[in-house]
Design a protein around this motif. Structure first.
Motif, PDB file in Angstrom:
ATOM      1  N   LEU A 134      -9.958 -14.355 -13.428  1.00  0.00           N
ATOM      2  CA  LEU A 134      -8.861 -14.197 -14.376  1.00  0.00           C
ATOM      3  C   LEU A 134      -8.650 -12.725 -14.742  1.00  0.00           C
ATOM      4  O   LEU A 134      -7.522 -12.225 -14.743  1.00  0.00           O
ATOM      5  N   VAL A 135      -9.729 -12.028 -15.030  1.00  0.00           N
ATOM      6  CA  VAL A 135      -9.623 -10.618 -15.421  1.00  0.00           C
ATOM      7  C   VAL A 135      -9.150  -9.758 -14.246  1.00  0.00           C
ATOM      8  O   VAL A 135      -8.313  -8.865 -14.407  1.00  0.00           O
ATOM      9  N   ALA A 136      -9.675 -10.033 -13.054  1.00  0.00           N
ATOM     10  CA  ALA A 136      -9.247  -9.273 -11.880  1.00  0.00           C
ATOM     11  C   ALA A 136      -7.760  -9.505 -11.590  1.00  0.00           C
ATOM     12  O   ALA A 136      -7.039  -8.570 -11.220  1.00  0.00           O
ATOM     13  N   GLY A 137      -7.289 -10.720 -11.778  1.00  0.00           N
ATOM     14  CA  GLY A 137      -5.867 -11.008 -11.594  1.00  0.00           C
ATOM     15  C   GLY A 137      -5.009 -10.364 -12.665  1.00  0.00           C
ATOM     16  O   GLY A 137      -3.885  -9.907 -12.397  1.00  0.00           O
ATOM     17  N   PHE A 138      -5.524 -10.290 -13.877  1.00  0.00           N
ATOM     18  CA  PHE A 138      -4.814  -9.648 -14.985  1.00  0.00           C
ATOM     19  C   PHE A 138      -4.614  -8.162 -14.692  1.00  0.00           C
ATOM     20  O   PHE A 138      -3.526  -7.616 -14.883  1.00  0.00           O
ATOM     21  N   ARG A 139      -5.655  -7.495 -14.199  1.00  0.00           N
ATOM     22  CA  ARG A 139      -5.534  -6.066 -13.885  1.00  0.00           C
ATOM     23  C   ARG A 139      -4.501  -5.855 -12.774  1.00  0.00           C
ATOM     24  O   ARG A 139      -3.710  -4.914 -12.821  1.00  0.00           O
ATOM     25  N   GLU A 140      -4.505  -6.718 -11.770  1.00  0.00           N
ATOM     26  CA  GLU A 140      -3.531  -6.578 -10.682  1.00  0.00           C
ATOM     27  C   GLU A 140      -2.115  -6.826 -11.195  1.00  0.00           C
ATOM     28  O   GLU A 140      -1.169  -6.141 -10.790  1.00  0.00           O
ATOM     29  N   VAL A 152     -10.025  -5.982  -8.974  1.00  0.00           N
ATOM     30  CA  VAL A 152      -8.609  -6.296  -8.786  1.00  0.00           C
ATOM     31  C   VAL A 152      -8.507  -7.456  -7.806  1.00  0.00           C
ATOM     32  O   VAL A 152      -9.165  -7.458  -6.761  1.00  0.00           O
ATOM     33  N   ARG A 153      -7.712  -8.440  -8.155  1.00  0.00           N
ATOM     34  CA  ARG A 153      -7.530  -9.586  -7.265  1.00  0.00           C
ATOM     35  C   ARG A 153      -6.088 -10.063  -7.372  1.00  0.00           C
ATOM     36  O   ARG A 153      -5.525 -10.131  -8.462  1.00  0.00           O
ATOM     37  N   ALA A 154      -5.498 -10.403  -6.243  1.00  0.00           N
ATOM     38  CA  ALA A 154      -4.122 -10.891  -6.241  1.00  0.00           C
ATOM     39  C   ALA A 154      -4.029 -12.220  -6.981  1.00  0.00           C
ATOM     40  O   ALA A 154      -4.952 -13.043  -6.941  1.00  0.00           O
ATOM     41  N   ARG A 155      -2.921 -12.413  -7.690  1.00  0.00           N
ATOM     42  CA  ARG A 155      -2.671 -13.696  -8.361  1.00  0.00           C
ATOM     43  C   ARG A 155      -2.182 -14.670  -7.289  1.00  0.00           C
ATOM     44  O   ARG A 155      -1.038 -14.632  -6.865  1.00  0.00           O
ATOM     45  N   GLU A 156      -3.060 -15.559  -6.883  1.00  0.00           N
ATOM     46  CA  GLU A 156      -2.714 -16.452  -5.786  1.00  0.00           C
ATOM     47  C   GLU A 156      -3.383 -17.805  -5.990  1.00  0.00           C
ATOM     48  O   GLU A 156      -4.175 -17.998  -6.921  1.00  0.00           O
ATOM     49  N   LEU A 183     -12.716 -33.072 -12.056  1.00  0.00           N
ATOM     50  CA  LEU A 183     -11.389 -33.101 -11.471  1.00  0.00           C
ATOM     51  C   LEU A 183     -11.201 -31.840 -10.631  1.00  0.00           C
ATOM     52  O   LEU A 183     -11.222 -30.724 -11.153  1.00  0.00           O
ATOM     53  N   THR A 184     -11.048 -32.020  -9.305  1.00  0.00           N
ATOM     54  CA  THR A 184     -10.849 -30.884  -8.406  1.00  0.00           C
ATOM     55  C   THR A 184      -9.396 -30.864  -7.949  1.00  0.00           C
ATOM     56  O   THR A 184      -8.900 -31.840  -7.381  1.00  0.00           O
ATOM     57  N   LEU A 185      -8.715 -29.736  -8.203  1.00  0.00           N
ATOM     58  CA  LEU A 185      -7.285 -29.638  -7.940  1.00  0.00           C
ATOM     59  C   LEU A 185      -6.968 -28.387  -7.135  1.00  0.00           C
ATOM     60  O   LEU A 185      -7.715 -27.405  -7.152  1.00  0.00           O
ATOM     61  N   ASN A 186      -5.858 -28.444  -6.438  1.00  0.00           N
ATOM     62  CA  ASN A 186      -5.308 -27.264  -5.780  1.00  0.00           C
ATOM     63  C   ASN A 186      -4.362 -26.578  -6.763  1.00  0.00           C
ATOM     64  O   ASN A 186      -3.499 -27.225  -7.343  1.00  0.00           O
ATOM     65  N   ARG A 187      -4.550 -25.277  -6.957  1.00  0.00           N
ATOM     66  CA  ARG A 187      -3.680 -24.530  -7.865  1.00  0.00           C
ATOM     67  C   ARG A 187      -2.835 -23.558  -7.052  1.00  0.00           C
ATOM     68  O   ARG A 187      -3.370 -22.739  -6.300  1.00  0.00           O
ATOM     69  N   GLU A 188      -1.531 -23.677  -7.179  1.00  0.00           N
ATOM     70  CA  GLU A 188      -0.611 -22.785  -6.491  1.00  0.00           C
ATOM     71  C   GLU A 188       0.025 -21.842  -7.508  1.00  0.00           C
ATOM     72  O   GLU A 188       0.316 -22.244  -8.640  1.00  0.00           O
ATOM     73  N   GLY A 201       7.093 -10.439 -12.042  1.00  0.00           N
ATOM     74  CA  GLY A 201       5.900 -10.674 -12.848  1.00  0.00           C
ATOM     75  C   GLY A 201       5.692 -12.106 -13.279  1.00  0.00           C
ATOM     76  O   GLY A 201       4.599 -12.473 -13.719  1.00  0.00           O
ATOM     77  N   LEU A 202       6.720 -12.949 -13.169  1.00  0.00           N
ATOM     78  CA  LEU A 202       6.576 -14.344 -13.587  1.00  0.00           C
ATOM     79  C   LEU A 202       6.135 -15.202 -12.405  1.00  0.00           C
ATOM     80  O   LEU A 202       6.619 -15.047 -11.291  1.00  0.00           O
ATOM     81  N   LEU A 203       5.209 -16.120 -12.670  1.00  0.00           N
ATOM     82  CA  LEU A 203       4.720 -17.037 -11.643  1.00  0.00           C
ATOM     83  C   LEU A 203       4.820 -18.464 -12.136  1.00  0.00           C
ATOM     84  O   LEU A 203       4.530 -18.753 -13.304  1.00  0.00           O
ATOM     85  N   LEU A 204       5.214 -19.349 -11.238  1.00  0.00           N
ATOM     86  CA  LEU A 204       5.146 -20.783 -11.505  1.00  0.00           C
ATOM     87  C   LEU A 204       3.783 -21.269 -11.032  1.00  0.00           C
ATOM     88  O   LEU A 204       3.444 -21.149  -9.854  1.00  0.00           O
ATOM     89  N   VAL A 205       2.979 -21.780 -11.946  1.00  0.00           N
ATOM     90  CA  VAL A 205       1.630 -22.256 -11.633  1.00  0.00           C
ATOM     91  C   VAL A 205       1.677 -23.777 -11.581  1.00  0.00           C
ATOM     92  O   VAL A 205       2.105 -24.424 -12.535  1.00  0.00           O
ATOM     93  N   LEU A 206       1.226 -24.336 -10.474  1.00  0.00           N
ATOM     94  CA  LEU A 206       1.318 -25.777 -10.262  1.00  0.00           C
ATOM     95  C   LEU A 206      -0.020 -26.322  -9.775  1.00  0.00           C
ATOM     96  O   LEU A 206      -0.654 -25.721  -8.901  1.00  0.00           O
ATOM     97  N   TYR A 207      -0.454 -27.433 -10.334  1.00  0.00           N
ATOM     98  CA  TYR A 207      -1.693 -28.094  -9.932  1.00  0.00           C
ATOM     99  C   TYR A 207      -1.354 -29.393  -9.203  1.00  0.00           C
ATOM    100  O   TYR A 207      -0.513 -30.164  -9.650  1.00  0.00           O
TER     101      TYR A 207
END
Length: 300
Positions: free
Chosen positions: A174-180, A214-218, A232-237, A246-252
């Motif tokens: 989370l923190v690495a994605g925030f920095r990116e 630093v990590r890409a938001r993916e 509960l194991t889910l795929n997060r897109e 800067g806006l992302l649609l996050v879907l599980y």
């Protein structure tokens, strides 16, 4: 001096302290007084002078070439996201004129899409604010509602933390994605507010922020320990929203016809179930008018 004026130097220093001599083929001789690589070792491996590298770390040289930055990225063993971040830092001098904070709005089409989806989904801003969320997302976590912040909740809310059996791994990502996500735009008041608050409130956040990961938001696979349905194991897109930088649609979503798919459907049914109305208090208590002797039962 503004504490953000030497971001390039801070990043180089933090990252070299995480690279061991063995990982870059240097022999381990004697006792080392500093963690990771020495400045002169980084300079030697990158093919630049030790004095020039020192000027970069100290912020006395703000205009390194792309070739120098790419050489440093190789020495510091940065991945694509880290390299892109380093190149951005190198091109950020002189500092840009401070901009007014950019208001993040929910596109009308995205709001309609969220309402139509049966999978948990929400819209995430540059600083990981939840801008909008659908009902299945709120069933997955009551903190997934507009107005909340993912960083603040995962670090500071005990109920949200309990959802993640691998909490340390989740917070690191989370923190690495925030920095990116924020990149070099560290004059953003929202960024300053969040980093200040979390640095004071969370030792874990302070340690992770000091690493400069630093990590890409993916997308990724995430496992939750949900209080209603268990593991509960889910795929997060994470999908870019066109026209809204800067806006992302996050879907599980779960693998089709799996136990996780069934649990996700069950959660959505909980959210959709009608609530039992609260009993009418006036029909279940006595109303006293004046003295206690005047109390009488009410009728429905």
């Amino acid at each position: 001096m503004n504490r953000h004026t030497n971001m390039l130097g801070e990043f180089l220093r933090a990252r070299r302290e995480l690279v061991t001599p063995e990982s870059v083929g240097l022999p381990q001789l004697g006792v080392r007084r500093v963690p990771g690589l020495r400045r002169e070792e980084v300079a030697m491996l990158a093919g630049i002078s030790a004095d020039y590298y020192l000027r970069l770390e100290q912020g006395r040289d703000r205009n390194p070439s792309v070739q120098v930055l790419e050489a440093l990225a190789r020495v510091l063993r940065l991945d694509d996201a880290g390299t892109a971040y380093l190149l951005g830092l190198g091109s950020d001098s002189p500092r840009r004129v401070r901009r007014r904070p950019r208001k993040e709005a929910v596109p009308a089409g995205i709001r309609k899409l969220l309402d139509s989806l049966t999978q948990p989904a929400f819209l995430e801003g540059r600083c990981f604010d939840v801008l909008a969320a659908n009902a299945p997302a709120t069933a997955l976590s009551p903190r997934l509602v507009a107005g909340r912040n993912r960083l603040r909740d995962v670090f500071l809310d005990p109920a949200e933390r309990a959802l993640y059996p691998a909490w340390e791994e989740a917070t690191a990502g989370l923190v690495a994605g925030f920095r990116e996500s924020v990149g070099t735009d560290t004059d953003d008041p929202r960024f300053i507010e969040l980093v200040g608050e979390l640095s004071l409130a969370s030792e874990r956040f302070r340690r992770l922020w000091a690493r400069h990961d630093v990590r890409a938001r993916e997308g990724a696979t995430v496992t939750l320990d949900h209080p209603q349905v268990g593991k509960l194991t889910l795929n997060r897109e994470k999908l870019l929203v066109s026209g809204s930088p800067g806006l992302l649609l996050v879907l599980y979503h779960a693998d089709r016809d799996s136990d996780n798919d069934e649990k996700l459907r069950l959660l959505s049914s909980y959210q959709a179930a009608p609530r039992t109305p609260a009993p009418n208090v006036l029909n279940t208590v006595d109303i006293c008018l004046g003295s206690p002797s005047s109390c009488r039962p009410t009728s429905s």
